[in-house]
Structures are given as structure tokens and as C-alpha cells.
Design a protein around this motif. Structure first.
Motif, PDB file in Angstrom:
ATOM      1  N   SER A  72       0.854  -1.182   0.000  1.00 24.72           N
ATOM      2  CA  SER A  72       0.000   0.000   0.000  1.00 24.72           C
ATOM      3  C   SER A  72       0.893   1.236   0.000  1.00 24.72           C
ATOM      4  CB  SER A  72      -0.917   0.021   1.223  1.00 24.72           C
ATOM      5  OG  SER A  72      -0.182   0.312   2.401  1.00 24.72           O
ATOM      6  N   VAL A  73       0.367   2.341  -0.506  1.00 24.34           N
ATOM      7  CA  VAL A  73       1.123   3.585  -0.497  1.00 24.34           C
ATOM      8  C   VAL A  73       1.434   3.995   0.936  1.00 24.34           C
ATOM      9  CG1 VAL A  73       1.030   6.043  -1.040  1.00 24.34           C
ATOM     10  CG2 VAL A  73       0.234   4.376  -2.716  1.00 24.34           C
ATOM     11  N   ASP A  74       0.484   3.821   1.841  1.00 21.26           N
ATOM     12  CA  ASP A  74       0.707   4.200   3.238  1.00 21.26           C
ATOM     13  C   ASP A  74       1.870   3.421   3.843  1.00 21.26           C
ATOM     14  OD1 ASP A  74      -1.266   6.097   3.293  1.00 21.26           O
ATOM     15  OD2 ASP A  74      -2.775   4.791   4.195  1.00 21.26           O
ATOM     16  N   ASP A  75       1.943   2.122   3.563  1.00 19.13           N
ATOM     17  CA  ASP A  75       3.037   1.319   4.117  1.00 19.13           C
ATOM     18  C   ASP A  75       4.384   1.738   3.537  1.00 19.13           C
ATOM     19  OD1 ASP A  75       1.653  -0.194   5.954  1.00 19.13           O
ATOM     20  OD2 ASP A  75       1.279  -1.849   4.580  1.00 19.13           O
ATOM     21  N   LEU A  76       4.437   2.029   2.255  1.00 19.18           N
ATOM     22  CA  LEU A  76       5.696   2.483   1.668  1.00 19.18           C
ATOM     23  C   LEU A  76       6.082   3.850   2.235  1.00 19.18           C
ATOM     24  CD1 LEU A  76       5.406   1.352  -2.070  1.00 19.18           C
ATOM     25  CD2 LEU A  76       6.282   0.105  -0.076  1.00 19.18           C
ATOM     26  N   ALA A  77       5.112   4.699   2.502  1.00 17.23           N
ATOM     27  CA  ALA A  77       5.403   5.982   3.144  1.00 17.23           C
ATOM     28  C   ALA A  77       5.991   5.763   4.533  1.00 17.23           C
ATOM     29  CB  ALA A  77       4.144   6.835   3.221  1.00 17.23           C
ATOM     30  N   ARG A  78       5.497   4.758   5.248  1.00 15.01           N
ATOM     31  CA  ARG A  78       6.069   4.427   6.558  1.00 15.01           C
ATOM     32  C   ARG A  78       7.540   4.032   6.414  1.00 15.01           C
ATOM     33  NH1 ARG A  78       0.918   1.724   7.288  1.00 15.01           N
ATOM     34  NH2 ARG A  78      -0.338   2.781   8.873  1.00 15.01           N
ATOM     35  N   GLN A  79       7.868   3.296   5.371  1.00 15.66           N
ATOM     36  CA  GLN A  79       9.263   2.911   5.148  1.00 15.66           C
ATOM     37  C   GLN A  79      10.141   4.135   4.895  1.00 15.66           C
ATOM     38  OE1 GLN A  79       8.892   0.040   1.925  1.00 15.66           O
ATOM     39  NE2 GLN A  79       8.858  -1.669   3.373  1.00 15.66           N
ATOM     40  N   ALA A 105       4.418  11.977  -1.718  1.00 16.32           N
ATOM     41  CA  ALA A 105       3.287  12.845  -1.392  1.00 16.32           C
ATOM     42  C   ALA A 105       2.560  12.342  -0.150  1.00 16.32           C
ATOM     43  CB  ALA A 105       2.331  12.929  -2.577  1.00 16.32           C
ATOM     44  N   ALA A 106       2.371  11.031  -0.055  1.00 17.26           N
ATOM     45  CA  ALA A 106       1.713  10.462   1.122  1.00 17.26           C
ATOM     46  C   ALA A 106       2.560  10.682   2.370  1.00 17.26           C
ATOM     47  CB  ALA A 106       1.452   8.975   0.905  1.00 17.26           C
ATOM     48  N   VAL A 197      -3.390   2.729  -7.001  1.00 18.39           N
ATOM     49  CA  VAL A 197      -3.071   3.942  -6.237  1.00 18.39           C
ATOM     50  C   VAL A 197      -4.288   4.855  -6.138  1.00 18.39           C
ATOM     51  CG1 VAL A 197      -1.764   6.115  -6.331  1.00 18.39           C
ATOM     52  CG2 VAL A 197      -0.601   3.940  -6.722  1.00 18.39           C
ATOM     53  N   ASP A 198      -4.519   5.383  -4.942  1.00 22.14           N
ATOM     54  CA  ASP A 198      -5.559   6.397  -4.738  1.00 22.14           C
ATOM     55  C   ASP A 198      -5.159   7.238  -3.529  1.00 22.14           C
ATOM     56  OD1 ASP A 198      -7.730   8.007  -4.574  1.00 22.14           O
ATOM     57  OD2 ASP A 198      -9.207   6.412  -4.316  1.00 22.14           O
ATOM     58  N   ILE A 199      -4.478   8.338  -3.791  1.00 22.99           N
ATOM     59  CA  ILE A 199      -4.033   9.225  -2.709  1.00 22.99           C
ATOM     60  C   ILE A 199      -4.707  10.590  -2.797  1.00 22.99           C
ATOM     61  CG2 ILE A 199      -1.807   8.063  -2.413  1.00 22.99           C
ATOM     62  CD1 ILE A 199      -0.573  10.411  -4.037  1.00 22.99           C
ATOM     63  N   ALA A 200      -5.774  10.703  -3.549  1.00 22.03           N
ATOM     64  CA  ALA A 200      -6.429  12.002  -3.740  1.00 22.03           C
ATOM     65  C   ALA A 200      -6.838  12.627  -2.416  1.00 22.03           C
ATOM     66  CB  ALA A 200      -7.642  11.843  -4.654  1.00 22.03           C
ATOM     67  N   ARG A 201      -7.269  11.804  -1.469  1.00 18.87           N
ATOM     68  CA  ARG A 201      -7.718  12.342  -0.176  1.00 18.87           C
ATOM     69  C   ARG A 201      -6.564  12.888   0.650  1.00 18.87           C
ATOM     70  NH1 ARG A 201      -6.269   7.325   0.562  1.00 18.87           N
ATOM     71  NH2 ARG A 201      -5.587   6.556   2.611  1.00 18.87           N
ATOM     72  N   LEU A 202      -5.342  12.411   0.365  1.00 14.83           N
ATOM     73  CA  LEU A 202      -4.183  12.824   1.157  1.00 14.83           C
ATOM     74  C   LEU A 202      -3.558  14.127   0.659  1.00 14.83           C
ATOM     75  CD1 LEU A 202      -2.289   9.426   1.648  1.00 14.83           C
ATOM     76  CD2 LEU A 202      -3.653  10.666   3.334  1.00 14.83           C
ATOM     77  N   LEU A 203      -3.636  14.373  -0.634  1.00 12.96           N
ATOM     78  CA  LEU A 203      -2.895  15.493  -1.214  1.00 12.96           C
ATOM     79  C   LEU A 203      -3.269  16.851  -0.617  1.00 12.96           C
ATOM     80  CD1 LEU A 203      -2.702  14.372  -4.961  1.00 12.96           C
ATOM     81  CD2 LEU A 203      -0.968  14.151  -3.166  1.00 12.96           C
ATOM     82  N   PRO A 204      -4.531  17.127  -0.295  1.00 12.85           N
ATOM     83  CA  PRO A 204      -4.841  18.424   0.318  1.00 12.85           C
ATOM     84  C   PRO A 204      -4.220  18.623   1.695  1.00 12.85           C
ATOM     85  CG  PRO A 204      -6.804  17.459  -0.664  1.00 12.85           C
ATOM     86  CD  PRO A 204      -5.762  16.386  -0.658  1.00 12.85           C
TER      87      PRO A 204
END
Length: 283
Positions: A72-79, A105-106, A197-204
């Protein structure tokens, strides 16, 4: 290279990361099937005399390990953040390419004012039907023949005028280099994530000064994806370059120049404002 243990949603992960240079921190996030050195080799060389450079190997690359669950994008961001923490970076600049731009971005959205500036090249907010179909095809080619995928990537990610096509021998050398960089199991896991991928909610939620770079000749992740990212990130600056998806590979000096210029010009405090598109730069 150093390694750091972190916890993902699916369990523990040990993240390998590149750590070089000294000075203000810059964290680099590589794209699908790549490595930090393969994706950002020239940029790392440019940055390290004045910056501490940290570049994690995302799950599927290097010796980074995890549970093997879907990424997940969130897990890779944690890394990414675990590597920055382990390297002692309390504040840092953040740069991402392709899937790495989504992850960066996340990570920025999670980090508040820790991120001094954010550079996103060839990223996207949401995988639409075309992107999902493309990455599914790449995954099928990877399973069938890694060299076939390398050929397709070179033919679609690079501009027709790239030096990689100057003669048959140069092209074959690049095919071999890309085929060697891809790891069948790890790259396949990253491609599965690319499809979803769906990070639209995070970008703002991003508060860092942001530069979004769009290649006018990018047929892998076309510019309308970067335009949407720039619309969703408050106050983001959108810059068009006459380049393909593989901009950091085919024009490493130009790419490094854009990144270092933006890092150098970042302001201590930021007042969000409307997106400011830049004219296309010359090739």
C-alpha cells in the motif's frame, strides 16, 4: 548500507536505505522496479557535497523485507519516514519519481512541517482505467520475459530522441540494464500497487512547498495526472518539461538542476495559494 526495522499494517519490515553526504537532509523515493542509485544516480552525486542524502529501497527492491502482503502507499510511506528517522533527519526535503512521487506525497501528508519542500515527478493521484491496464500489461510481460518488459519500458518511457536510441548497441545495453534492475517478484508487487493507487484524499493535507513536474511527452503517466496532483496539493507549482516518463534517466543533469534549484529557493514559511503553471521548458 544501513537498515531500520519498522512496523507496517501487515507486520514488521526491515528497510535498507542509502545514506551519504552531509548537511541539510534530502530524502529520495524511487519508482517502480528501480533502485535509488538507478533512479537518482546523478542527483545523488550533485546533492551529497551539501546535503545528507537518504534513499530507502521500497519493498520489492534491494534487501528490504516485509511480510509479503500486498503493498500500500501508506506502508511504503512508513518505510520512507522510518529511513529518515533512523538517519536522524528531523526535517528534510523530499523528492519522488513515478510511484515514488505518490509515496513521497503520502509521506509529506503524514509529516506536517517536517518536510521543507516536496518535488513530485511523473506521479498521479488515482489510477484510472488506462493506468491500471498499462501496469497490468507490464506485470504480465514481467512474468513472461523480463527482457520484453525492459524493451517496452524503453520504447514508451523515453522520448524518441533520447540518447538510448542513438544506435542498436546503445539500445541493447539499456535493455540489459533495465532487465537486470527489475526483480520479478518484487517489481510485480509494486506493479500491483501501481494499478490501485488512490491518494487524492491525502494530497490536500500536504503543507510543504511543492513542485510538480510533468513531462509533455510522458505517455506512461500523461501530464493530466500531474495537473490533477498540482490542483490537489495546496499552492503547488506545476512545471512542464519537454521530456518523457524517464526524465531522470534520459536527462539527469536537467532533472537534478530543477530539483536543486527548487530546494535552494524554498521559503522558510509558506502561504498557500492557487496553482501556478509554468510554461514548457525548452528541450
Amino acid at each position: 548500507m544501513p537498515r531500520v526495522r519498522t512496523e507496517l499494517s501487515s507486520g514488521p519490515s526491515v528497510v535498507e536505505y542509502l545514506h551519504t553526504g552531509s548537511g541539510e537532509g534530502v530524502v529520495l523515493v524511487h519508482g517502480t522496479g528501480a533502485t535509488p542509485e538507478g533512479n537518482f544516480g546523478h542527483l545523488i552525486d550533485v546533492l551529497r557535497p551539501r546535503h545528507t542524502v537518504v534513499a530507502p529501497f521500497l519493498s520489492g527492491a534491494g534487501t528490504t523485507t516485509d511480510s509479503g502482503a500486498p503493498l500500500s502507499v501508506d506502508d511504503l510511506a512508513r518505510q520512507v519516514l522510518a529511513a529518515a528517522d533512523d538517519a536522524g533527519l528531523t526535517k528534510f526535503h523530499l523528492v519522488g519519481h513515478s510511484l515514488g512521487a505518490c509515496v513521497a506525497a503520502a509521506a509529506a501528508a503524514r509529516s506536517g512541517d517536517r518536510v521543507r519542500s516536496l518535488v513530485l515527478h511523473a506521479g498521479w493521484a488515482t489510477s484510472d482505467t488506462r493506468l491500471a491496464a498499462q501496469f497490468a500489461l507490464w506485470r504480465q510481460l514481467l512474468a513472461a520475459d523480463t527482457e520484453l518488459l525492459a524493451r517496452l519500458v524503453l520504447l514508451t518511457a523515453f522520448r524518441a530522441t533520447a540518447p538510448h536510441f542513438q544506435d542498436a548497441a546503445a539500445f541493447e545495453r539499456e535493455v540489459a540494464a533495465f532487465a537486470a534492475m527489475f526483480r520479478p517478484e518484487g517489481t510485480a508487487r509494486q506493479l500491483l500497487l501501481d494499478e490501485e493507487v488512490d491518494i487524492a484524499r491525502l494530497l490536500p493535507r500536504v503543507t510543504a512547498p511543492a513542485l510538480v513536474i510533468a513531462g509533455t511527452d510522458d505517455t506512461v503517466v500523461p501530464p493530466y495526472h500531474q495537473e490533477r496532483m498540482a490542483e490537489l496539493v495546496p499552492g503547488a507549482r506545476l512545471t512542464y518539461v519537454a521530456a518523457g516518463h524517464a526524465f531522470p534517466f534520459e536527462s539527469p543533469e536537467w532533472f537534478a538542476g530543477l530539483v536543486t534549484e527548487f530546494i535552494a529557493s524554498r521559503r522558510p514559511e509558506r502561504t498557500p495559494g492557487p496553482r501556478q503553471p509554468d510554461p514548457a521548458l525548452p528541450s
